[in-house]
Design a protein around this motif. Structure first.
Motif, PDB file in Angstrom:
ATOM      1  N   VAL A  12     -55.795 -29.295   2.774  1.00 37.19           N
ATOM      2  CA  VAL A  12     -55.095 -28.146   3.068  1.00 37.19           C
ATOM      3  C   VAL A  12     -54.271 -27.428   1.966  1.00 37.19           C
ATOM      4  CG1 VAL A  12     -53.002 -27.494   4.482  1.00 37.19           C
ATOM      5  CG2 VAL A  12     -54.702 -29.203   5.609  1.00 37.19           C
TER       6      VAL A  12
ATOM      7  N   LEU B 279     -51.716 -24.174   0.069  1.00 35.21           N
ATOM      8  CA  LEU B 279     -51.051 -22.741   0.096  1.00 35.21           C
ATOM      9  C   LEU B 279     -51.802 -21.991  -0.697  1.00 35.21           C
ATOM     10  CD1 LEU B 279     -47.448 -23.520  -0.508  1.00 35.21           C
ATOM     11  CD2 LEU B 279     -48.511 -23.250   1.741  1.00 35.21           C
TER      12      LEU B 279
ATOM     13  N   VAL C 262     -51.861 -20.606   4.813  1.00 32.54           N
ATOM     14  CA  VAL C 262     -52.412 -21.647   4.645  1.00 32.54           C
ATOM     15  C   VAL C 262     -53.762 -21.894   4.982  1.00 32.54           C
ATOM     16  CG1 VAL C 262     -52.203 -24.266   5.542  1.00 32.54           C
ATOM     17  CG2 VAL C 262     -50.176 -22.871   5.264  1.00 32.54           C
TER      18      VAL C 262
ATOM     19  N   SER D 134     -56.710 -24.333   5.796  1.00 36.16           N
ATOM     20  CA  SER D 134     -56.929 -25.725   6.413  1.00 36.16           C
ATOM     21  C   SER D 134     -58.008 -26.668   5.530  1.00 36.16           C
ATOM     22  CB  SER D 134     -57.144 -25.824   7.859  1.00 36.16           C
ATOM     23  OG  SER D 134     -58.588 -25.083   8.062  1.00 36.16           O
TER      24      SER D 134
ATOM     25  N   ILE E 117     -51.877 -30.295  10.083  1.00 37.26           N
ATOM     26  CA  ILE E 117     -51.830 -29.136   9.220  1.00 37.26           C
ATOM     27  C   ILE E 117     -50.426 -28.788   9.064  1.00 37.26           C
ATOM     28  CG2 ILE E 117     -52.588 -26.824   8.842  1.00 37.26           C
ATOM     29  CD1 ILE E 117     -55.051 -27.671  10.121  1.00 37.26           C
ATOM     30  N   LYS E 118     -49.574 -28.578  10.046  1.00 34.24           N
ATOM     31  CA  LYS E 118     -48.162 -27.915   9.883  1.00 34.24           C
ATOM     32  C   LYS E 118     -47.535 -29.245   9.253  1.00 34.24           C
ATOM     33  CE  LYS E 118     -44.275 -26.634  12.892  1.00 34.24           C
ATOM     34  NZ  LYS E 118     -43.838 -26.460  14.081  1.00 34.24           N
TER      35      LYS E 118
ATOM     36  N   GLU F 184     -48.582 -31.167   6.761  1.00 34.31           N
ATOM     37  CA  GLU F 184     -49.155 -31.098   5.391  1.00 34.31           C
ATOM     38  C   GLU F 184     -48.663 -29.689   4.703  1.00 34.31           C
ATOM     39  OE1 GLU F 184     -52.123 -32.668   3.404  1.00 34.31           O
ATOM     40  OE2 GLU F 184     -50.503 -33.810   3.962  1.00 34.31           O
ATOM     41  N   SER F 185     -48.356 -28.645   5.389  1.00 35.87           N
ATOM     42  CA  SER F 185     -48.058 -27.208   4.919  1.00 35.87           C
ATOM     43  C   SER F 185     -46.630 -27.466   4.528  1.00 35.87           C
ATOM     44  CB  SER F 185     -47.857 -26.265   6.149  1.00 35.87           C
ATOM     45  OG  SER F 185     -49.368 -26.341   6.492  1.00 35.87           O
ATOM     46  N   GLU F 186     -45.483 -28.357   5.488  1.00 39.78           N
ATOM     47  CA  GLU F 186     -44.189 -28.446   5.047  1.00 39.78           C
ATOM     48  C   GLU F 186     -44.181 -29.089   3.644  1.00 39.78           C
ATOM     49  OE1 GLU F 186     -42.821 -30.316   8.439  1.00 39.78           O
ATOM     50  OE2 GLU F 186     -42.789 -28.608   9.862  1.00 39.78           O
TER      51      GLU F 186
ATOM     52  N   LEU G  83     -46.492 -29.068   1.388  1.00 39.59           N
ATOM     53  CA  LEU G  83     -46.619 -28.087   0.194  1.00 39.59           C
ATOM     54  C   LEU G  83     -45.653 -26.934  -0.132  1.00 39.59           C
ATOM     55  CD1 LEU G  83     -50.510 -27.343   1.247  1.00 39.59           C
ATOM     56  CD2 LEU G  83     -49.344 -29.235  -0.099  1.00 39.59           C
TER      57      LEU G  83
ATOM     58  N   GLN H  67     -53.216 -29.491  -4.494  1.00 40.59           N
ATOM     59  CA  GLN H  67     -52.249 -28.840  -3.472  1.00 40.59           C
ATOM     60  C   GLN H  67     -51.048 -28.452  -4.410  1.00 40.59           C
ATOM     61  OE1 GLN H  67     -52.181 -32.043  -0.946  1.00 40.59           O
ATOM     62  NE2 GLN H  67     -53.117 -30.975   0.764  1.00 40.59           N
TER      63      GLN H  67
ATOM     64  N   SER I  99     -49.267 -24.650  -5.260  1.00 45.59           N
ATOM     65  CA  SER I  99     -48.025 -24.257  -4.937  1.00 45.59           C
ATOM     66  C   SER I  99     -47.211 -23.814  -6.116  1.00 45.59           C
ATOM     67  CB  SER I  99     -47.104 -25.465  -4.427  1.00 45.59           C
ATOM     68  OG  SER I  99     -47.623 -25.861  -3.295  1.00 45.59           O
TER      69      SER I  99
END
Length: 240
Positions: free
Chosen positions: A5, A7, A24, A26, A36-37, A39-41, A43, A217, A221
């Protein structure tokens, strides 16, 4: 290649510079939407940390010969710093495993080392105690801008030996001539063989393998944070 995952991009709002929409990817993972949400937080936390930590403090250094220079204090307080240290630990393990004499690549490597030692110095027994410090550095990043959107097209990380890293620092004006590999470290392996056999394998793993997915990752970022800082600085200055 394993794609975690990531950014991949962001949309900015000039009227409200602190409102950000992240794009994002996946990747080829099999995570659920909730995962995924989550993981996104993480990142986004990397992004926010790199916005506030000075760029010269974005480094970690797990070296048995520099115990007083492991991580800058402010970076050490962040999740970004913790995860960079974890990746550096994996780098040390990977580097050691690749020159392990029982592995296929390690056996080939030591055979070449012994051959070179015999040809140059007339000795057959080469000390197995070795210390070759390896650095991972950003090499390139390409971003695509369209309107208020930016998208990361590619990002590549470079792997190099300590001697090349110090040479690059001097070339870039960030180092001093007296910067050298620690003289108290054990005998260094022939660097030409390290560069020929080991470094390409590490670089491939860093840019494609699962072990260094967190590092890629983080890199994405950092790319977005650098772009944001430069873009917002220019837009705010033009408004003033």
């Amino acid at each position: 290649a394993f794609v975690p995952v990531l950014l991949k991009g962001m949309t900015i709002h000039p009227e409200d510079p602190f409102k950000l929409d992240f794009i994002v990817d996946s990747g080829n993972s099999t995570l659920s939407v909730d995962q995924i949400k989550k993981e996104s937080e993480r990142l986004v936390k990397y992004f926010m940390a790199s916005m506030t930590v000075p760029k010269n403090d974005l480094w970690v250094n797990l070296s048995p010969y520099e115990k007083d220079r492991i991580i800058p204090e402010e970076l050490g307080k962040t999740e970004l710093g913790r995860d960079l240290l974890a990746q550096d630990y994996i780098l040390k393990q990977l580097s050691a495993s690749l020159i392990y004499p029982e592995s296929e690549l390690g056996a080939k490597f030591w055979e070449r080392v012994r051959q070179q030692a015999f040809e140059q110095y007339g000795i057959k027994d080469v000390p197995m105690s070795t210390f070759n410090k390896v650095w991972i550095l950003p090499e390139s990043a390409t971003v695509y801008e369209y309107g208020n959107n930016v998208y990361i097209v590619e990002g590549h990380l470079k792997v190099m030996l300590e001697e090349d890293y110090l040479g690059k620092k001097i070339e870039d004006g960030r180092g001093k001539i007296e910067d050298t590999i620690n003289p108290s470290s054990p005998i260094n392996l022939p660097s030409s063989l390290m560069k020929e056999l080991i470094i390409p394998e590490i670089e491939k793993e860093v840019n494609q393998g699962k072990n260094f997915a967190p590092l890629r990752q983080i890199y994405h970022s950092l790319i977005l944070a650098k772009w944001y800082k430069e873009t917002i600085k220019e837009s705010l200055l033009s408004k003033v």
